[in-house]
Design a protein around this motif. Structure first.
Motif, PDB file in Angstrom:
ATOM      1  N   UNK A  64      39.511   1.954  63.388  1.00 61.54           N
ATOM      2  CA  UNK A  64      39.389   0.559  63.815  1.00 61.54           C
ATOM      3  C   UNK A  64      38.125  -0.079  63.239  1.00 61.54           C
ATOM      4  N   UNK A  65      37.009   0.646  63.273  1.00 63.74           N
ATOM      5  CA  UNK A  65      35.761   0.121  62.715  1.00 63.74           C
ATOM      6  C   UNK A  65      35.884  -0.135  61.221  1.00 63.74           C
ATOM      7  N   UNK A  66      36.577   0.753  60.517  1.00 64.19           N
ATOM      8  CA  UNK A  66      36.762   0.566  59.077  1.00 64.19           C
ATOM      9  C   UNK A  66      37.613  -0.664  58.792  1.00 64.19           C
ATOM     10  N   UNK A  67      38.686  -0.870  59.573  1.00 63.29           N
ATOM     11  CA  UNK A  67      39.524  -2.056  59.391  1.00 63.29           C
ATOM     12  C   UNK A  67      38.733  -3.336  59.652  1.00 63.29           C
ATOM     13  N   UNK A  68      37.777  -3.254  60.555  1.00 62.24           N
ATOM     14  CA  UNK A  68      37.038  -4.452  60.950  1.00 62.24           C
ATOM     15  C   UNK A  68      35.812  -4.716  60.073  1.00 62.24           C
ATOM     16  N   UNK A  69      35.062  -3.665  59.756  1.00 61.68           N
ATOM     17  CA  UNK A  69      33.780  -3.837  59.074  1.00 61.68           C
ATOM     18  C   UNK A  69      33.753  -3.328  57.637  1.00 61.68           C
ATOM     19  N   UNK A  70      34.788  -2.636  57.207  1.00 63.26           N
ATOM     20  CA  UNK A  70      34.847  -2.196  55.822  1.00 63.26           C
ATOM     21  C   UNK A  70      34.807  -0.687  55.676  1.00 63.26           C
ATOM     22  N   UNK A  71      35.710  -0.175  54.838  1.00 65.50           N
ATOM     23  CA  UNK A  71      35.777   1.262  54.623  1.00 65.50           C
ATOM     24  C   UNK A  71      34.528   1.785  53.923  1.00 65.50           C
ATOM     25  N   UNK A  72      33.994   1.018  52.967  1.00 64.98           N
ATOM     26  CA  UNK A  72      32.818   1.481  52.232  1.00 64.98           C
ATOM     27  C   UNK A  72      31.623   1.670  53.163  1.00 64.98           C
ATOM     28  N   UNK A  73      31.394   0.724  54.041  1.00 64.36           N
ATOM     29  CA  UNK A  73      30.264   0.826  54.960  1.00 64.36           C
ATOM     30  C   UNK A  73      30.409   2.036  55.884  1.00 64.36           C
ATOM     31  N   UNK A  74      31.614   2.259  56.397  1.00 63.05           N
ATOM     32  CA  UNK A  74      31.810   3.385  57.294  1.00 63.05           C
ATOM     33  C   UNK A  74      31.733   4.713  56.550  1.00 63.05           C
ATOM     34  N   UNK A  75      32.110   4.727  55.282  1.00 62.63           N
ATOM     35  CA  UNK A  75      31.944   5.945  54.494  1.00 62.63           C
ATOM     36  C   UNK A  75      30.468   6.268  54.317  1.00 62.63           C
ATOM     37  N   UNK A  76      29.635   5.257  54.150  1.00 62.48           N
ATOM     38  CA  UNK A  76      28.194   5.494  54.030  1.00 62.48           C
ATOM     39  C   UNK A  76      27.644   6.089  55.324  1.00 62.48           C
ATOM     40  N   UNK A  77      28.103   5.576  56.467  1.00 64.33           N
ATOM     41  CA  UNK A  77      27.690   6.130  57.758  1.00 64.33           C
ATOM     42  C   UNK A  77      28.123   7.594  57.863  1.00 64.33           C
ATOM     43  N   UNK A  78      29.339   7.880  57.406  1.00 67.50           N
ATOM     44  CA  UNK A  78      29.832   9.262  57.420  1.00 67.50           C
ATOM     45  C   UNK A  78      28.910  10.185  56.632  1.00 67.50           C
ATOM     46  N   UNK A  79      28.623   9.811  55.394  1.00 71.09           N
ATOM     47  CA  UNK A  79      27.802  10.658  54.528  1.00 71.09           C
ATOM     48  C   UNK A  79      26.457  10.979  55.183  1.00 71.09           C
ATOM     49  N   UNK A  80      25.749   9.943  55.595  1.00 70.73           N
ATOM     50  CA  UNK A  80      24.400  10.133  56.132  1.00 70.73           C
ATOM     51  C   UNK A  80      24.446  10.876  57.469  1.00 70.73           C
ATOM     52  N   UNK A  81      25.400  10.521  58.337  1.00 73.16           N
ATOM     53  CA  UNK A  81      25.455  11.118  59.665  1.00 73.16           C
ATOM     54  C   UNK A  81      25.810  12.589  59.657  1.00 73.16           C
ATOM     55  N   UNK A  82      26.852  12.958  58.915  1.00 70.39           N
ATOM     56  CA  UNK A  82      27.265  14.362  58.937  1.00 70.39           C
ATOM     57  C   UNK A  82      26.264  15.228  58.188  1.00 70.39           C
ATOM     58  N   UNK A  83      25.643  14.675  57.123  1.00 67.34           N
ATOM     59  CA  UNK A  83      24.633  15.436  56.404  1.00 67.34           C
ATOM     60  C   UNK A  83      23.411  15.712  57.265  1.00 67.34           C
ATOM     61  N   UNK A  84      22.927  14.696  57.958  1.00 70.94           N
ATOM     62  CA  UNK A  84      21.765  14.871  58.826  1.00 70.94           C
ATOM     63  C   UNK A  84      22.066  15.837  59.974  1.00 70.94           C
ATOM     64  N   UNK A  85      23.281  15.781  60.506  1.00 67.83           N
ATOM     65  CA  UNK A  85      23.659  16.692  61.595  1.00 67.83           C
ATOM     66  C   UNK A  85      23.675  18.141  61.128  1.00 67.83           C
ATOM     67  N   UNK A  86      24.103  18.379  59.889  1.00 69.38           N
ATOM     68  CA  UNK A  86      24.103  19.731  59.346  1.00 69.38           C
ATOM     69  C   UNK A  86      22.680  20.257  59.188  1.00 69.38           C
ATOM     70  N   UNK A  87      21.776  19.388  58.756  1.00 66.66           N
ATOM     71  CA  UNK A  87      20.365  19.784  58.650  1.00 66.66           C
ATOM     72  C   UNK A  87      19.828  20.194  60.022  1.00 66.66           C
ATOM     73  N   UNK A  88      20.142  19.422  61.044  1.00 67.15           N
ATOM     74  CA  UNK A  88      19.700  19.748  62.408  1.00 67.15           C
ATOM     75  C   UNK A  88      20.283  21.094  62.848  1.00 67.15           C
TER      76      UNK A  88
END
Length: 404
Positions: A64-88
């Protein structure tokens, strides 16, 4: 394919690879942590339960967020969020911290499939959409296959913490690159729902209720079977090949090579989907999967590696067909939500697969024979459901709304 579309496919494919690496590394590390933390395997592997569940529960909101705010923006959130979580996850002190970090990996991991798959389904030219979805899928298969090899190699070189920290840092770097591509205009950031409305694109369509029920059954049961197979694979092969926890690198190479052999199924399924009716191709993947699953529990040694590769091949072969079936019955304006619902059903069922492995490998249980007998029965149920899909005239879906 236009340069912008190529860039979308590149970032989506790299994200698919990263998703499966970061969500798969712990499955091999669990065998190492069994020795490091001096706890039973069945207890350690359940630390991933909440993370696996959140991947599914977060998928509808992600779409739903991707449909509303853009797939590219949500993909950027995915990259940074899952990468940082793995570091933790690589910095935690014990099981409780690991469970929390794995939950964060699952939460950000929920973004990928509803966002990335919908993004590519709208960017790829219709005449080669099956092939492109196949390449996107094989990137994920490579992530599944190499997760064990990456984990085993980094454990041997620098310890189990490095196996989580190094891939996490690289994934965050990928997110920074995507942000730069958005800011420079190489990847558009406009929400596709608004773009589709502005251009008078594809109208909304409603899928027949019977189709939705069938797909719900195959998505859910398929997730249980796949998650159980992927979770048990390192343990199954380590037992049948007599590898111990001190041979993490060798185990990682065996598991990785096995899944890489199976990943060719993505390309085969994608190419066939551009030529054949989706229904019968989908049915065929279940037929091909049923026999090796039924026999797997009775096979040992090198034969188990071949059986695992064949099972992986059939899983991967069905993936692009499944995604194209969903794209056929969903609207361009709500495709992210549609993919989100699919992966919500599937990934919410994934913890059942994780705990199915824990149950069949618990003390006093028979392990692989019982597990694979259950997985074969579930596959037979999926085959029966797929036969109820409506007959098709052609394999190719009609043109979709333009990608962002």
């Amino acid at each position: 394919m236009a340069p912008a579309a190529r860039l979308i496919v590149l970032f989506a494919a790299a994200g698919h690879f990263a998703h499966h690496v970061l969500t798969g590394i712990f499955l091999t590390l669990a065998i190492v942590l069994e020795r490091v933390w001096e706890k039973p395997y069945a207890e350690i592997i359940t630390l991933w339960t909440l993370g696996a569940m959140l991947i599914g529960l977060g998928a509808p909101a992600a779409g739903w967020l991707a449909d509303r705010f853009g797939h590219a923006r949500m993909m950027a959130v995915f990259y940074v969020g899952i990468g940082a979580s793995s570091v933790v996850a690589g910095l935690v002190a014990g099981p409780s911290g690991m469970a929390a970090a794995l939950a964060a990996i699952g939460l950000f991991g929920a973004l990928y499939h509803p966002v990335g798959m919908a993004w590519v389904s709208m960017a790829a030219p219709v005449e080669i959409r099956g092939r492109v979805m196949g390449w996107l899928g094989i990137a994920g298969s490579f992530g599944v296959a190499l997760a064990a090899a990456i984990a085993g190699g980094l454990v041997s070189l620098a310890g189990w913490r490095a196996a989580l920290i190094v891939p996490g840092v690289l994934t965050v770097a990928g997110g920074v690159m995507l942000v730069m591509a958005i800011l420079t205009g190489r990847v558009a950031s406009a929400a596709p729902a608004r773009a589709a409305q502005a251009m008078g694109a594809e109208p909304d369509r409603r899928a027949p209720l019977g189709v939705l029920v069938v797909l719900a059954v195959t998505f859910t049961l398929g997730s249980i079977v796949y998650q159980a197979f992927q979770t048990a694979l390192p343990k199954w092969l380590s037992d049948t090949l007599a590898l111990d926890a001190g041979e993490a690198a060798q185990l990682g190479l065996v598991v990785g090579a096995t899944l890489l052999l199976g990943s060719v199924g993505q390309l085969v399924g994608g190419r066939l989907a551009d030529r054949l009716p989706f229904k019968w191709l989908y049915v065929a993947t279940f037929v091909l999967k049923l026999v090796p699953l039924a026999l797997a529990g009775m096979i040992g040694g090198p034969g188990a590696v071949l059986a695992a590769a064949l099972i992986g091949f059939t899983f991967d072969m069905s993936a692009p067909v499944e995604n194209l079936l969903l794209a056929r019955y969903s609207s361009g304006r709500r495709r992210g939500l549609a993919f989100g619902m699919k992966f919500a059903m599937g990934f919410a069922a994934a913890p059942i697969g994780v705990n199915l492995v824990a149950w069949t490998y618990a003390e006093g249980a028979s392990g692989a024979p019982t597990l694979f007998a259950i997985l074969a029965a579930l596959t037979a149920a999926m085959l029966a459901a797929a036969l109820l899909l409506p007959r098709e005239e052609a394999a190719r879906p009609r043109a979709f709304a333009p990608a962002e």
